[in-house]
Design an enzyme around this catalytic site. Structure first.
Site, PDB file in Angstrom:
ATOM      1  NE  ARG A 104       0.070  -6.705   9.951  1.00 53.76           N
ATOM      2  CZ  ARG A 104      -0.662  -7.779   9.687  1.00 53.76           C
ATOM      3  NH1 ARG A 104      -1.427  -7.826   8.628  1.00 53.76           N
ATOM      4  NH2 ARG A 104      -0.671  -8.810  10.497  1.00 53.76           N
ATOM      5  CE1 TYR A 152      -3.668  -2.416  -0.120  1.00 57.08           C
ATOM      6  CE2 TYR A 152      -2.745  -3.365   1.884  1.00 57.08           C
ATOM      7  CZ  TYR A 152      -3.632  -3.431   0.818  1.00 57.08           C
ATOM      8  OH  TYR A 152      -4.468  -4.511   0.669  1.00 57.08           O
ATOM      9  NE  ARG A 204      -5.205 -17.400   6.337  1.00 53.79           N
ATOM     10  CZ  ARG A 204      -4.273 -18.129   5.720  1.00 53.79           C
ATOM     11  NH1 ARG A 204      -4.542 -18.688   4.574  1.00 53.79           N
ATOM     12  NH2 ARG A 204      -3.080 -18.292   6.268  1.00 53.79           N
TER      13      ARG A 204
HETATM   14  C1  LIG Z   1      -9.957 -11.424   4.735  1.00 53.89           C
HETATM   15  C2  LIG Z   1      -8.628 -10.835   5.106  1.00 53.89           C
HETATM   16  C3  LIG Z   1      -8.486  -9.456   5.154  1.00 53.89           C
HETATM   17  C4  LIG Z   1      -7.258  -8.894   5.523  1.00 53.89           C
HETATM   18  N1  LIG Z   1      -7.165  -7.538   5.674  1.00 53.89           N
HETATM   19  C5  LIG Z   1      -6.060  -6.994   6.207  1.00 53.89           C
HETATM   20  C6  LIG Z   1      -6.010  -5.629   6.584  1.00 53.89           C
HETATM   21  O1  LIG Z   1      -6.984  -4.898   6.483  1.00 53.89           O
HETATM   22  N2  LIG Z   1      -4.854  -5.147   7.086  1.00 53.89           N
HETATM   23  C7  LIG Z   1      -3.747  -5.931   7.247  1.00 53.89           C
HETATM   24  O2  LIG Z   1      -2.719  -5.447   7.704  1.00 53.89           O
HETATM   25  N3  LIG Z   1      -3.790  -7.236   6.937  1.00 53.89           N
HETATM   26  C8  LIG Z   1      -4.901  -7.790   6.457  1.00 53.89           C
HETATM   27  N4  LIG Z   1      -4.964  -9.140   6.220  1.00 53.89           N
HETATM   28  C9  LIG Z   1      -3.792  -9.981   6.524  1.00 53.89           C
HETATM   29  C10 LIG Z   1      -3.941 -10.623   7.910  1.00 53.89           C
HETATM   30  O3  LIG Z   1      -3.920  -9.650   8.938  1.00 53.89           O
HETATM   31  C11 LIG Z   1      -2.811 -11.636   8.179  1.00 53.89           C
HETATM   32  O4  LIG Z   1      -1.570 -10.970   8.157  1.00 53.89           O
HETATM   33  C12 LIG Z   1      -2.784 -12.772   7.152  1.00 53.89           C
HETATM   34  O5  LIG Z   1      -4.085 -13.222   6.860  1.00 53.89           O
HETATM   35  C13 LIG Z   1      -1.954 -13.954   7.669  1.00 53.89           C
HETATM   36  O6  LIG Z   1      -2.483 -14.447   8.877  1.00 53.89           O
HETATM   37  P1  LIG Z   1      -3.351 -15.820   8.969  1.00 53.89           P
HETATM   38  O7  LIG Z   1      -2.503 -16.890   8.375  1.00 53.89           O
HETATM   39  O8  LIG Z   1      -3.600 -16.003  10.438  1.00 53.89           O
HETATM   40  O9  LIG Z   1      -4.606 -15.611   8.170  1.00 53.89           O
HETATM   41  C14 LIG Z   1      -6.159  -9.722   5.814  1.00 53.89           C
HETATM   42  C15 LIG Z   1      -6.319 -11.106   5.744  1.00 53.89           C
HETATM   43  C16 LIG Z   1      -7.535 -11.667   5.412  1.00 53.89           C
HETATM   44  C17 LIG Z   1      -7.660 -13.162   5.391  1.00 53.89           C
END
Ligand SMILES: Cc1cc2nc3c(=O)[nH]c(=O)nc-3n(C[C@H](O)[C@H](O)[C@H](O)COP(=O)(O)O)c2cc1C
Ligand SMILES: Cc1cc2nc3c(=O)[nH]c(=O)nc-3n(C[C@H](O)[C@H](O)[C@H](O)COP(=O)(O)OP(=O)(O)OC[C@H]3O[C@@H](n4cnc5c(N)ncnc54)[C@H](O)[C@@H]3O)c2cc1C
Length: 658
Positions: free
Chosen positions: A514, A466, A609
């Site tokens: 982040r 971003y 997730r």
């Molecule tokens: C549906 C979805 C939306 C996400 N939106 C953001 C967000 O708004 N900001 C961000 O920093 N990361 C976002 N992420 C990334 C998550 O915060 C995280 O870093 C990533 O999913 C890996 O973690 P996990 O394996 O537990 O899903 C998003 C992930 C998912 C699945």
């Protein structure tokens, strides 16, 4: 096997048969950084022993274990720097052994070290471990087996087992060969029983089965090798945590495995963890994930966080009832800290038309309603993640197409440079200084609104490609002014934004940043080493926590996925820069979280997730681990008690079956 005229090459790591057909076997050799020498001793070690010694030139250690009734292996290892510093590069065999005997005298009890190359003239045989992989395990009539085909670092000690298992499998498939290469069809009855195989099918089966097992061990061995290569990173740990880190280094042994092996020792670790987490107020014997954590004046009740996740469900940036239920439910689900989705500082700064925002009073009152609910009904803290989409803006809702531009009503996007996210995305306008002033002021205004809403913490999103990430990564930032070029320049604007936000946010409340700790682009992009410098730069501007994500900074990234795959980056930043970090990425079991925390790889653990599908992930973990001192809404207490009882009964029944 005469009819087939086969050569089974089990001639070890330096296989001449393999090297004679290097390309045909697709040989890949990775020469590792540390130096080691393979010695023996008559001192009999009763258990596998690691001996770590600090010298004025750095750490040196021995892997010692009995291999015969009266003899032990004694492998000495150190970094190349330490090796040169101690003068090993200039020593012959007896001199080098004498130095090792001196360094490890307290473990040897007067026993001497022996070398199996003692009779050879010249320098002592110090080697760099060579990890061997072969794309193909056979070529023509030559079949590779054992170390000739693959090696796994000696620190996990599985090479002999792998070689023997290869031999067993190879014998199995060769026994099923049809009687001769020219016999008419497959399916004849071979001597070994079962359907007859052609030679090609037999060798395919051999490699397919064995290479999978080898790959698993090589992955663990790589983690273990890297641990020893970066050992100085953990040298400041207290001995208990150092030992825990050592034991869990390959990620094959977890917190609960350790409990099975030595409950008493693990409980000592847990008590130590709680004591440190509470500044001595508590030395509970309980899982690390439930221990509190303090950032400035904010104390989170446990180490589990709901990672930021865009819900793409807002209209005009205003969170609605969906968001109210979504965040409220996760707050009462037991996690200590909840992050909002990336909330955008302007309408143009949104990723999609469904993103939430923080630029007007309607948004403030909608967010305030959510924050008030969280505070009134749970003990969770809530952090506002603020961001600007930059080159990835003006795209569809996540489930309609990730990073795909809108069909209509696109708005213009800007970034560090005129580099489009992908061929189908808009080419962004390179930001002028006036644009930078405006965006910085929007972030500051959003922080003030966040304060009005009552958020406990603010995070700046500088990851995932971003706007601010487009400045940090060299793959997107092609500027030639003071905001482009070396890392220090590329960080200038993101740091300016962070500092301005920090000045507007109360000094008793924490802020995090982040980052993407790698672009998954090798040396062309951000590397984990750069990430340490990035973490340090934000910490100097007042960041209390580095939220360590990775990638999504360019469309052609080559990530290496797996369980907890981004945690090594958090580990590196935490222990090289000595900063508080949060790990995220494919962490989904309580055991993962406890292992990461107790090993000092992160201070907080974020799950995204898993929380989408289970807002009560933390309460479920409490039930599973039979931990009762957790903040459960009184309305739901009976549910937790029943779940804990049922899970305990299931675990007892499963143990009886074993
Ligand atoms: C549906 C979805 C939306 C996400 N939106 C953001 C967000 O708004 N900001 C961000 O920093 N990361 C976002 N992420 C990334 C998550 O915060 C995280 O870093 C990533 O999913 C890996 O973690 P996990 O394996 O537990 O899903 C998003 C992930 C998912 C699945
Ligand atoms: C320092 C160190 C410590 C280790 N510790 C352990 C451990 O504790 N546990 C464990 O399981 N594994 C350990 N390993 C790995 C283990 O030694 C190997 O993975 C294992 O020996 C591989 O067996 P192999 O039969 O494939 O090869 P090797 O054991 O190397 O056997 C190959 C044989 O082929 C012979 N040879 C080579 N070329 C020729 C030729 N041209 N003609 C005739 N003969 C030839 C060699 O002399 C040798 O005897 C360690 C490795 C290292 C480097």
């Amino acid at each position: 096997m005469r009819e087939y005229d086969l050569i089974i090459a089990s001639d070890g790591i330096n296989s001449l048969f393999r090297d004679a057909q290097h390309n045909a076997f697709g040989v890949d050799v990775d020469v590792r950084a540390n130096k080691f020498v393979w010695l023996g001793t008559t001192k009999v070690f009763d258990a596998f022993t690691f001996a770590f010694e600090e010298t004025e030139h750095g750490w040196i250690w021995a892997h010692a274990y009995r291999f015969a009734p009266d003899c032990s292996t004694f492998i000495v290892e150190c970094s190349e720097e330490t090796w040169r510093g101690l003068g090993f590069d200039r020593m012959d065999q007896p001199e080098a052994r004498a130095v090792c005997e001196q360094v490890f005298a307290k473990y040897l009890d007067g026993h001497r070290l022996m070398s199996n190359a003692a009779h050879l003239p010249g320098p002592a045989v110090w080697l760099n471990f060579r990890r061997i992989k072969c794309e193909r395990w056979s070529s023509g009539n030559v079949i590779l087996l054992g170390d000739a085909a693959h090696t796994a670092h000696f620190s996990i000690g599985s090479g002999t087992k792998l070689a023997l298992e290869d031999a067993i499998k190879l014998a199995d498939v060769l026994n099923r060969l049809r009687s001769s290469p020219s016999s008419p069809r497959e399916g004849d009855q071979p001597k070994g029983g079962g359907a007859a195989l052609s030679l090609e099918a037999a060798l395919d089966e051999y490699q397919a089965e064995r290479s999978l097992e080898v790959l698993k061990l090589q992955n663990s061995a790589r983690n273990s090798t890297e641990w020893f290569e970066t050992l100085e990173r953990y040298a400041h740990f207290e001995p208990l945590q150092f030992a825990y880190s050592l034991l869990t280094r390959s990620q094959r042994i977890s917190h609960e495995n350790l409990r099975l092996r030595d409950r008493e020792w693990l409980e000592t670790v847990e008590r130590w963890f709680w004591k440190r987490a509470t500044g001595g107020r508590s030395n509970k014997t309980a899982p690390p994930m439930f221990a509190p954590f303090r950032l400035r004046e904010m104390e989170v009740m446990n180490r589990i966080t709901v990672s930021p996740m865009a819900m793409y469900s807002a209209v005009d940036g205003i969170p609605n009832d969906f968001h109210f239920v979504h965040y409220g439910e996760r707050a009462i689900g037991g996690a200590g800290l909840i992050f909002t989705e990336m909330t955008c500082v302007s309408s143009e700064g949104r990723i999609s038309p469904g993103c939430t925002g923080m630029w007007n009073e309607d948004q403030v009152s909608a967010w305030k309603r959510i924050v008030d609910f969280v505070h009134a009904n749970s003990k969770a803290k809530i952090c506002l993640q603020l961001g600007h989409s930059g080159p990835k803006g003006s795209t569809k809702l996540g489930w309609e197409g990730n990073d795909v531009p809108l069909d209509e009503d696109n708005w213009p996007v800007m970034a560090a440079s005129a580099v489009s996210w992908s061929p189908v995305n808009q080419v962004p306008r390179p930001m002028t200084r006036a644009d930078m002033d405006a965006v910085r002021d929007e972030f500051v205004a959003a922080v003030r609104m966040g304060l009005e809403c009552g958020f406990d913490m603010v995070e700046l999103h500088a990851a995932h490609g971003y706007l601010l990430s487009s400045f940090i990564t060299p793959l997107q930032n092609k500027r030639t002014d003071e905001y482009g070029g070396p890392l220090g320049n590329r960080l200038r604007f993101p740091l300016e934004v962070f500092a301005a936000m920090r000045a507007a946010w109360p000094s008793d409340r924490p802020m995090s940043i982040r980052i993407s700790a790698t672009d998954w682009a090798g040396e062309d992009g951000i590397t984990p080493q750069d990430a340490v410098l990035i973490g340090e730069a934000f910490a100097r501007e007042g960041a209390d926590l580095i939220d360590v994500s990775a990638g999504q900074t360019w469309a052609d990234q080559q990530p290496v996925y797996g369980r907890m795959f981004q945690t090594p980056f958090s580990d590196r930043i935490r222990n090289e820069a000595r900063l508080a970090t949060m790990a995220v990425g494919n962490i989904y079991e309580p055991d993962h979280a406890n292992s990461i925390l107790a090993a000092g790889r992160a201070d907080l653990v974020a799950l995204a997730r898993p929380h989408l599908i289970d807002p009560f992930w933390t309460l479920r973990a409490a039930a599973q681990l039979d931990y009762r001192d957790v903040a459960v809404p009184p309305q739901y207490l009976n549910g937790l008690t029943q779940l804990a009882r049922n899970l305990k009964r299931d675990a007892e029944a499963a143990a009886l079956k074993v």
